[in-house]
Structure formats: structure tokens, C-alpha cells
Design a protein around this motif. Structure first.
Motif, PDB file in Angstrom:
ATOM      1  N   SER A 195       0.844  -1.120  -0.084  1.00 58.38           N
ATOM      2  CA  SER A 195       0.109   0.072   0.012  1.00 58.38           C
ATOM      3  C   SER A 195       0.935   1.229   0.031  1.00 58.38           C
ATOM      4  O   SER A 195       0.428   2.316  -0.638  1.00 58.38           O
ATOM      5  N   ALA A 252       0.699   4.069  -2.763  1.00 61.97           N
ATOM      6  CA  ALA A 252       0.431   5.527  -2.621  1.00 61.97           C
ATOM      7  C   ALA A 252       1.612   6.525  -3.349  1.00 61.97           C
ATOM      8  O   ALA A 252       1.345   7.378  -3.645  1.00 61.97           O
ATOM      9  N   ARG A 262       1.178   9.225  -6.265  1.00 63.14           N
ATOM     10  CA  ARG A 262       1.061  10.725  -5.879  1.00 63.14           C
ATOM     11  C   ARG A 262       2.493  11.451  -6.366  1.00 63.14           C
ATOM     12  O   ARG A 262       2.382  12.369  -6.899  1.00 63.14           O
TER      13      ARG A 262
END
Length: 1003
Positions: free
Chosen positions: A280, A284, A288
């Protein structure tokens, strides 16, 4: 002691077999270890076949010295002599790699790893290598086992049993097995950590792509998760310790050296980021923060060790992000910039020896392939391979790269990788520099089978392949189509019926149903042609839509594609050649003239690219010089059977060259290419006028030659010249302009004037007849109405007749018309003497008297009132309207007549040159001159635009709204700004008329 005769014989034999130090080789052959085989010709032959016979012989003697006893030495020698496969493999390795020779000296039993020569042994995979490393339970043992496995890979490599791609894949598989073994050792050393976490090792770079070098960093990324519900932070810390230990096992040096560095710097945040992240956390970061190059690196991501299920989850989670990377703003430019930065950072002393990073190196191939993958792989899953050569093959199959280009890149890449392998194999050191030492180069050259001049031949082949890579890298990596495809939305890269209809409507296609039929015809099917069309069409649709008539652009594209569908170079040109596709889209959607010309000669599409054209014309849109055009036309006429065929051939050249000029004009006006005059519309007007005028002159020269050849053979009874007048003489012809001319002749010595005049009259009549034969080409009409006595006078006169007429009867308007006179075809000396005859008329001594000036003004005023077509808007008529061509030209010509006798700069047939000379002489103010020039250029551009759009000449703006919009687009006015165009035209010409009132009519 060796007898002198025997020594001399052995010495010669050693030289013949490629030894560079025969004396040292003789001493080694005399060593006790080789007593049993020193005279065996098989051994000497086998040593001579290696890359470095001296090195191979030394390695063999050292291997024998290292054996524990005589029995072991005898076993090596017996097997060596009896078994050719082992002989070739063992000696081949010893002759190519001093490092592996050292390994065999330290581990004298490992030669037996080369004995097996079964089919299943040829291409081992991860499982076989894992078995080879299975007994290694500590770092030192792992290094020994790793080198033993490497020994077998190198043996197959140097013997040619495996090609370079398979060698690279085996090295990657060995690295995979080694990472697994190292992780197993790390887990065994820390069972508590192993129990706390799941750790996946993701191979990146060359290891991930199954294309590893002999010595290279092995790039990895680590993913960690909890095991059995453990605390996440504890699990990540445990995974980090395992990962760090695994890296040390592979990277640290021991008595057996190191294996290779494990590099985790491709992870999120690089060296500054945590060594291990959860899935995860990875996701992420990439959603981003990741930069473009990080997605490019993920192309090669592959789970190789640890928890493979977790590794597959990592790849599956990030794959969609990889294939969306091309949608990022400035994606293509970022990748290109990164490649340039790599080259810029190479030390100057190394750049010419860099196999990997330098221009024409391996990285050029890899970057070009990866960029194409990321752009086109969004829609085509067949391109999603982490292996460079596999991806290149898929790009060729899919039509994204030409087959020949792909084959050349493949061959060059294999050669450069082979060189890299042989350089690294010698010392098992990480390097990508071609050595400078002659001995090293000789060994590498011989490893490729080069025997005559191995160093020179190696350098020649290396440079040849590097040049191919550099050329194709520039072609593929920087082609404009890539950036255009990358900017399409994901759904636009494939043409589905529903999405296509919506997109067509949104783009402004008036008949989406017809457009869909064209798309279906062009892109359906499984052929390579259809595949390339599917790549081109989404981009072309947008370019067509940037015109006033997208439907016409698409229809014309289909017609051209149908005409050239079986021509192998056509689609390849559009895909690969610079801005060819964009140029074609502009040309096909800009109006009727250029597409009509192209349909008559579709092969002229090649002019839109960067290479050589077809049909005898040089490639590119730069207009050709008149001398070259005339030479081509005269040669075509000379090959023709009769005058009609000769003029048909001349018309064929004219058609192609008119297309070239029209295409240049359109492309320059749209500003899509760095055309010769894209930034200066005045220069573009001059370029078009000069090109059309030169082409007309060459066509007339060819027609004259055809007529004379058909009727009189080589020599006409009279000298004959064609004098250009009006816009022709001024080098200012438009696409639909008539050619104003005068014909002059002079009887040859001994020829009666009557016979000469009859011949000249026949020439003129036949030239006019041949040029007026109906055809689909734009007409070339000869207008001789500016001759003495106008339509009532003879079409052709002798030079003496002209002299008598101008001396006695010449009128003021004729002197004014002669300002544009310039010889264009026929007898050069006669043309020159005609100009000498008329110069006193057009540049009268002491200028014009007031009566003559008043007469010119009266004629101009009468023309304005009588010749403007009924109902025409005088503010929008380009020729006779307010501030139009006639206003500017008569003003300039009056200045020439009045001041040409004392201002040499005014003695030119060109309007803009004469205006510039008048400004330089102080006869016109700079601001007034600029105003007149701007109006003249604008009016000329409008006339050219009307012809380009409608396919027929016109002196005013079209009334049809679509045609008017197309004229606006040519002039730089976007959709909805036609009103602005007309207002700007009126404003520009109104200002010009004010200057004309002052300068021409005297205020």
C-alpha cells in the motif's frame, strides 16, 4: 634442450595459430604438465581457435598444476583430447576469461562442470541453477557455486552454443537463483525475522528484463507485509533486516571475491527512502509522487525471490499506473530530456568508448524501445514485455517500427551486447568501456571470429553498428507522431465505433457516418497495413479537425491510401519520417488544389518526408532551382516520342513541383514545420511566386525544345526567345496565373526573313496548342496581349521589328509594362539584346515628364472605374480593389519610371525589391513602404489561398462559408474569426490606399 630446427618449426606453427608470444608459449608447452600431449596437433589447433591462445595455454597449464596428483592431471588431459565438446568449452573459457581461469586454479575440480553436453544442458533455467547452488549454505560457498554456474554459461557463450539474448537470459536466471539462495541464508540466520514478515524481491533493470550482463548491479525493489497477523511496523523492520542481509551476502567481498552489488536505489525516494515498504505504501507513492522515469523503470519489474505471490500482487497493482504514464503532461519530452542528460554526464574522455551510455550505444536502443512501448502499449498489450529484443520484435509485428529498422536495431543491439559481454568476461569486472589496449581489442575481435585484422575489423563493425543505432534512435525516439499519440486520451488510441462516432462529432466532422466508413475501410483487418493505420488515424483525425473541412481531409486521406496501399514505403513514411504525417494531414484538408494534384501523382507524398523523393524529384518541400527543373524537363522531352509526349512529360514534372510548392505553402502557413519561410509571410509569398515562375519558365523551355525538335530537329532557322512579362517577369506568379510573354526572333545567318518569320510563327502556334490540350492538370495559359499593337499585332516579331516599333510608336503604358520584362527561355544572347533594347524605354533618361505622369494617372483611374467586375466589393477585390495589388504595383512602377535612370536598385522586375529600393533611396518613407508591402503581401496571399482552397483562380474572397473559413485558416484565423479576417484585410488595404493617394496621385 630443444633443437634449433625443431624450435624454429614450432615457433612458426605457434604464430600461425594466433599466439602473440611464441617464446613463452614454447616454454609452457615444454612444461612437465603437458608432456603427454605437447606434440598432439589437436591441442594446438584447439588453442588457436580461442580468443587468446596465449591466455588459454597459460590457463590450461595452471589448471593442470592445481590438480592434486598425476592421476587427476591425466584425467583432465585424456578427457580434453578425447572429447571435442569439452576441449572447445574449456579452452574457449580459458582463452576469453582470465578471471574464470583463476577460479579453476583455485577450484581445480570445477572443470568437470563443463563435461556434460546434453541437449537439456544447453539452456538451463532458474530450477537448474537453484540445484547448482543448493549446497551453498554460507556466503563463501555461494560465491564458489555461483562461479561454477557462471563457468557453464560462459562456455556455451564463447562456443556459440547460445546466442547473446539467451546468454543474457541465463545470467538473469542465475541471478534469480542466487538472490533466492542469499535470501535463504539470510532467513536461516534470522529465523525470528523470517517468521514475522513476508518479503518479496522484485527484480528491476536488466535482471528484471531477462537481459543481464556478466557483471552488473542487480537492481531490486523490496516489498514487505506482515505474516500471521504480526504488527506491521515490526514486520517491516524484520523484512528490512532480511533484505539488508541478503544484499550484503551478494555484495560483500570475501576470499572468493564478490558476486555482484545488489542495488535498491530504484525504490521510491531512492537512497533516501525506506529499503522496504508495504504494498500500500508503494502504491500511494507511485500514485502521488513518482516521476516519469520511475514508471519507465517499472517496465522491467518482475518478482524473483521471497514471497512470489506478494511480488505478483505488487506488479499487478502497479501495472495500470505504468501504462498510464504516457498520459502525463510532457511525458515524451521528459523521457527525451532524461536520455540527453545521461549523454551530457558522460566524461568527455569516455564518450567515444561508451558501449552502454554513449551516442549509438545500448541505452539508445533501450530508450527508444521503452518510449514506443509506453506510448503505444496503453492500447496494445502485445508490447508489454520487459525484454528489449522481445519488445522490439512486438513493435515491428504491430507496425509501430518498420521491419527493416527493427532488424537493424536487433542486429546492432546483439552485437553491442556481445562486445559488452566479452569485455566484462575477461576480468569479470563491471565496465561498459571499449578498451584502448591493442591486446584486449585483439582478444575481443578474435572472440567474434575475426582473424585477418581483428582490431581493425572489430572497430569497423562496432562503429558501423553504433552509427545504425544512432540514426534509428534519432528517427524513432524524436519523431513527432509519438508526442501526438501520447497526448490522446486512452480511449482514443483505439478506434471503436461508438467512441469514434462521438469523437468525430466533437472534432467537428459534418458527416460522422461517412467518416466512420472511411475509418473502417482504412483500419479494419489484421494486416500490417491496417495495424499501422490504427496507429496513425487517431492522431490524423485531430490534425484534420484543425482545418476548415475535416471531412474532406479524411476522404482525401482514404483516396491517397487506396492509391498507395500496396506501396511499401507509404505508411512507413508517415510513421517514421519526421513530420510527414502531420504535413500530409494539413495538405489534404486545406482545400482542393493540393489534393487534386496529389491524386494525379500519389507518389508525390514522398516529398512530405525528410528523405529522397520519387519520380526523379528530391525529397523535402524546399523549391528546386530553375536550372535543375529545366534540366529534368529537357531530359524528359529528349526521351519522348514526339512533341505531344514531350509536353505531357513536362506537365508531369510541373504537376509534381506545383504540389511541392503548394504543400510548402500550406505547411509554412500552418506553421507545423520549420519551413523556409514559416516565420515570415512575405518571404513565403516570394518563395511561392519564385517557385511557380521558375516552374513556368522550365515548362516553357521544355515545350519550346519539344516543338523545335519535332519540326526542325536540332536547329530552328531563326534564333528564338521567350520574354516573361507581368507577374511572370516579376517572379510573382500565383498558382492560377496566366503567363504573360513576348516572343522575339532573329533570322540565322543565310536564312531569309520570310522563312525565319514563318518558322517562328509556327513555333508560337504549336507551343500554344500543346499547352492548351485539355488535361486534368492546372492550365498553363500563354498570354501575349502585352505585345506591340496588342491583340491586333503579330504574335512574334524580329528584334529589328521591336526596335522600329518602340522607336516610332511606343506608348506610355508599354514602357510601364516593359518594367517587368525578363528573358526566361530560348536563345540567351537574343534575350539579353532584347533587354538592352528596352532599357532606355523603361528607365527613361531624366525620368518622366509631367504629361507622361498625368497620362499614367489617367489610365489608372480609368482602369479602376471600368475593369472592376460589376457587383464586386471594391474593399475586398485583391487585384483592382482599394489598396490591392494594382494600387501598390502602379505606385511602385511610377517610381521606377521616374527615378530608375539614377537609382540602380529600382531596375528590377520584382515589386517588393523595387519598393525596398525606393525606401532605401528615400523616395518612400519607411512607414509608407511597410504599409504598401503589407497590403501587397496580404492581397497576394489571399489570391493564393483562394486557388488552394477552390482549385480555381479568383480575385476576391469566396462566398461559400466553408471555403471562406479555409481561406481564413490558411491566413492564420481560427474557427469563428472569419469576420476578423475581413476586417483586417479592409483595414490593411485602406491604409495602403491612403499611401497610394499620396504617392501616386500626389495627395
Amino acid at each position: 634442450m630443444t633443437a634449433p630446427g625443431r624450435r624454429s618449426s614450432t615457433f612458426s606453427r605457434l604464430l600461425r595459430h594466433g599466439f602473440t608470444d611464441p617464446s613463452a608459449a614454447e616454454r609452457l608447452l615444454e612444461s612437465v604438465e603437458l608432456t603427454a600431449v605437447r606434440n598432439d596437433p589437436v591441442l594446438l589447433e584447439a588453442l588457436g581457435a580461442t580468443a587468446d591462445p596465449d591466455l588459454a595455454l597459460l590457463g590450461l597449464v595452471r589448471l593442470l598444476e592445481a590438480q592434486p596428483d598425476h592421476k587427476a592431471r591425466r584425467e583432465v588431459l585424456d578427457t580434453l583430447i578425447a572429447a571435442k565438446p569439452l576441449r572447445d568449452r574449456l579452452l574457449g573459457v580459458l582463452g576469453a576469461s582470465a578471471a574464470l581461469g583463476d577460479h579453476l586454479f583455485r577450484h581445480p575440480h570445477d572443470w568437470q562442470a563443463l563435461v556434460t553436453y546434453e541437449p537439456q544442458d544447453l539452456h538451463p533455467g532458474v530450477a537448474e541453477f537453484e540445484r547448482g547452488l543448493a549446497e551453498a549454505t554460507d556466503p563463501v560457498a555461494l560465491r564458489v557455486a555461483y562461479r561454477r554456474c557462471l563457468l557453464s554459461i560462459a562456455a556455451r557463450d564463447v562456443c556459440g552454443t547460445t546466442d547473446v539474448a539467451q546468454v543474457a537470459a541465463e545470467l538473469a536466471d542465475l541471478a534469480t537463483a542466487t538472490l533466492r539462495a542469499a535470501l535463504a541464508i539470510a532467513r536461516a540466520a534470522a529465523p525470528d525475522d523470517a517468521a514475522l514478515c513476508r518479503l518479496a524481491v522484485i527484480a528491476m533493470g536488466k535482471c528484471g528484463g531477462h537481459e543481464l550482463n556478466y557483471v552488473s548491479d542487480v537492481d531490486v525493489i523490496f516489498v514487505g507485509e506482515t505474516a500471521d497477523g504480526a504488527d506491521e511496523q515490526k514486520a517491516v523492520r524484520a523484512a528490512t533486516r532480511l533484505a539488508a542481509h541478503m544484499m550484503r551476502i551478494c555484495s560483500e567481498s570475501t576470499i572468493e571475491g564478490s558476486i555482484w552489488p545488489v542495488d535498491a536505489n530504484l525504490r521510491p525516494e531512492g537512497r533516501n527512502g525506506p529499503l522496504v515498504r508495504t504494498l500500500s505504501s508503494h502504491l500511494a507513492y507511485y500514485q502521488r509522487w513518482a516521476k516519469t522515469w520511475e514508471f519507465q523503470a517499472l517496465l522491467k519489474a518482475r518478482p524473483v525471490a521471497g514471497d512470489l505471490e506478494l511480488g505478483e500482487q505488487y506488479v499487478a497493482a502497479l501495472e495500470p499506473l505504468v501504462w498510464k504514464a504516457a498520459e502525463r503532461e510532457n511525458f515524451v519530452a521528459d523521457v527525451q530530456r532524461m536520455r540527453r542528460r545521461v549523454v551530457e554526464n558522460i566524461p568527455a574522455a569516455e564518450i567515444d568508448r561508451q558501449l552502454k551510455l554513449g551516442p549509438g550505444g545500448l541505452r539508445d536502443v533501450e530508450f527508444a524501445v521503452q518510449l514506443l512501448q509506453l506510448v503505444h502499449g496503453r492500447a496494445d498489450t502485445s508490447l508489454r514485455s520487459g525484454t528489449t529484443l522481445d519488445a522490439l520484435r512486438a513493435l515491428a509485428v504491430g507496425g509501430y517500427v518498420g521491419r527493416q529498422d527493427a532488424a537493424q536495431l536487433d542486429a546492432a543491439y546483439r552485437y553491442l551486447r556481445s562486445m559488452e559481454h566479452r569485455i566484462q568476461l575477461y576480468r569479470l569486472r563491471r565496465t561498459h568501456l571499449v578498451p584502448e589496449d591493442e591486446t584486449d581489442l585483439r582478444r575481443i575481435g578474435r572472440s567474434f571470429g575475426l582473424r585477418t585484422e581483428p582490431v581493425a575489423e572489430l572497430n569497423r563493425e562496432w562503429r558501423r553498428h553504433a552509427a545504425v543505432v544512432r540514426r534509428l534512435h534519432e528517427k524513432l525516439f524524436y519523431r513527432p507522431l509519438l508526442d501526438a499519440v501520447a497526448q490522446l486520451a486512452p480511449g482514443e488510441t483505439r478506434l471503436s465505433t461508438g467512441a469514434a462516432r462521438e469523437r468525430l462529432v466533437a472534432l467537428g466532422y459534418a458527416d460522422p457516418a461517412a467518416a466512420l466508413r472511411h475509418l473502417e475501410a482504412l483500419a479494419s483487418g489484421v494486416t500490417r497495413k491496417a495495424a499501422i493505420q490504427r496507429t496513425l488515424l487517431p492522431v490524423l483525425l485531430g490534425w484534420f479537425a484543425d482545418s476548415a473541412d475535416p471531412d474532406a481531409g479524411l476522404l482525401n486521406f482514404r483516396k491517397v491510401s487506396d492509391a498507395l496501399g500496396r506501396t511499401p514505403w507509404y505508411l512507413r513514411l508517415l510513421r517514421d519520417e519526421g513530420a510527414a504525417a502531420q504535413n500530409l494531414a494539413r495538405v489534404l484538408s486545406a482545400g482542393r488544389l493540393a489534393p487534386d494534384l496529389l491524386m494525379r501523382a500519389p507518389e508525390a507524398v514522398s516529398l512530405l518526408g525528410d528523405g529522397e523523393g520519387v519520380a526523379g524529384g528530391a525529397g523535402g518541400l524546399e523549391p528546386r532551382e530553375r536550372a535543375h527543373l529545366e534540366q529534368e524537363i529537357l531530359a524528359a522531352v529528349g526521351r519522348a516520342d514526339g512533341a505531344e509526349q514531350g509536353v505531357t512529360a513536362a506537365r508531369g514534372v510541373r504537376r509534381r513541383e506545383l504540389f511541392r510548392t503548394a504543400a510548402m505553402d500550406i505547411v509554412g502557413s500552418y506553421g507545423t514545420e520549420a519551413s523556409p519561410a514559416a516565420a515570415d509571410q512575405g518571404a513565403l509569398v516570394d518563395l511561392v511566386g519564385g517557385a511557380v515562375s521558375d516552374l513556368t519558365a522550365a515548362t516553357l523551355a521544355g515545350t519550346l525544345r519539344a516543338v523545335v525538335r519535332d519540326g526542325w530537329g536540332d536547329t530552328l532557322p531563326t534564333r528564338f526567345a521567350v520574354i516573361g512579362m507581368g507577374r511572370f517577369g516579376g517572379h510573382e506568379l500565383g498558382y492560377g496565373s496566366d503567363a504573360d510573354v513576348l516572343f522575339v526572333h532573329e533570322p540565322r545567318e543565310g536564312v531569309e526573313e520570310r522563312e525565319a518569320s514563318e518558322a517562328a510563327s509556327k513555333v508560337v502556334a504549336e507551343m500554344r496548342r500543346l499547352l492548351q490540350i485539355p488535361s486534368a492538370d492546372p492550365p498553363l495559359l500563354i498570354d501575349a496581349d502585352l505585345r506591340p499593337e496588342g491583340k491586333s499585332g503579330p504574335l512574334v516579331r524580329t528584334l529589328k521589328s521591336y526596335e522600329a516599333y518602340y522607336r516610332r510608336w511606343s506608348l506610355g503604358w508599354e514602357s510601364q509594362a516593359l518594367l517587368r520584362a525578363e528573358p526566361f527561355a530560348g536563345d540567351e544572347d537574343l534575350g539579353r539584346r532584347f533587354i538592352e533594347l528596352i532599357d532606355p524605354l523603361r528607365y527613361p533618361a531624366d525620368g518622366l515628364g509631367e504629361d507622361a505622369v498625368r497620362e499614367i494617372r489617367r489610365l489608372k483611374a480609368r482602369m479602376e472605374s471600368e475593369r472592376l467586375p460589376r457587383g464586386a466589393d471594391p474593399t475586398l477585390h485583391t487585384k483592382l480593389g482599394r489598396g490591392g495589388l494594382s494600387d501598390v504595383e502602379w505606385t511602385v512602377q511610377l517610381l521606377q519610371l521616374r527615378h530608375g535612370w539614377r537609382e540602380p536598385g529600382l531596375r528590377t522586375t520584382r515589386t517588393r525589391d523595387a519598393l525596398a529600393a525606393a525606401r532605401a533611396a528615400g523616395l518612400v518613407g519607411a512607414e509608407d513602404a511597410a504599409t504598401l508591402d503589407e497590403a501587397w503581401v496580404l492581397a497576394t496571399r489571399v489570391r493564393n489561398a483562394v486557388m488552394l482552397v477552390r482549385g480555381r483562380a479568383g480575385d476576391t474572397f469566396p462566398s461559400d462559408s466553408r471555403e471562406l473559413a479555409a481561406v481564413g485558416r490558411y491566413l492564420g484565423y481560427g474557427p469563428g474569426h472569419v469576420g476578423d479576417m475581413l476586417d483586417d484585410y479592409r483595414r490593411t488595404t485602406r491604409r495602403a490606399r491612403a499611401v497610394v493617394e499620396e504617392l501616386f496621385y500626389g495627395g
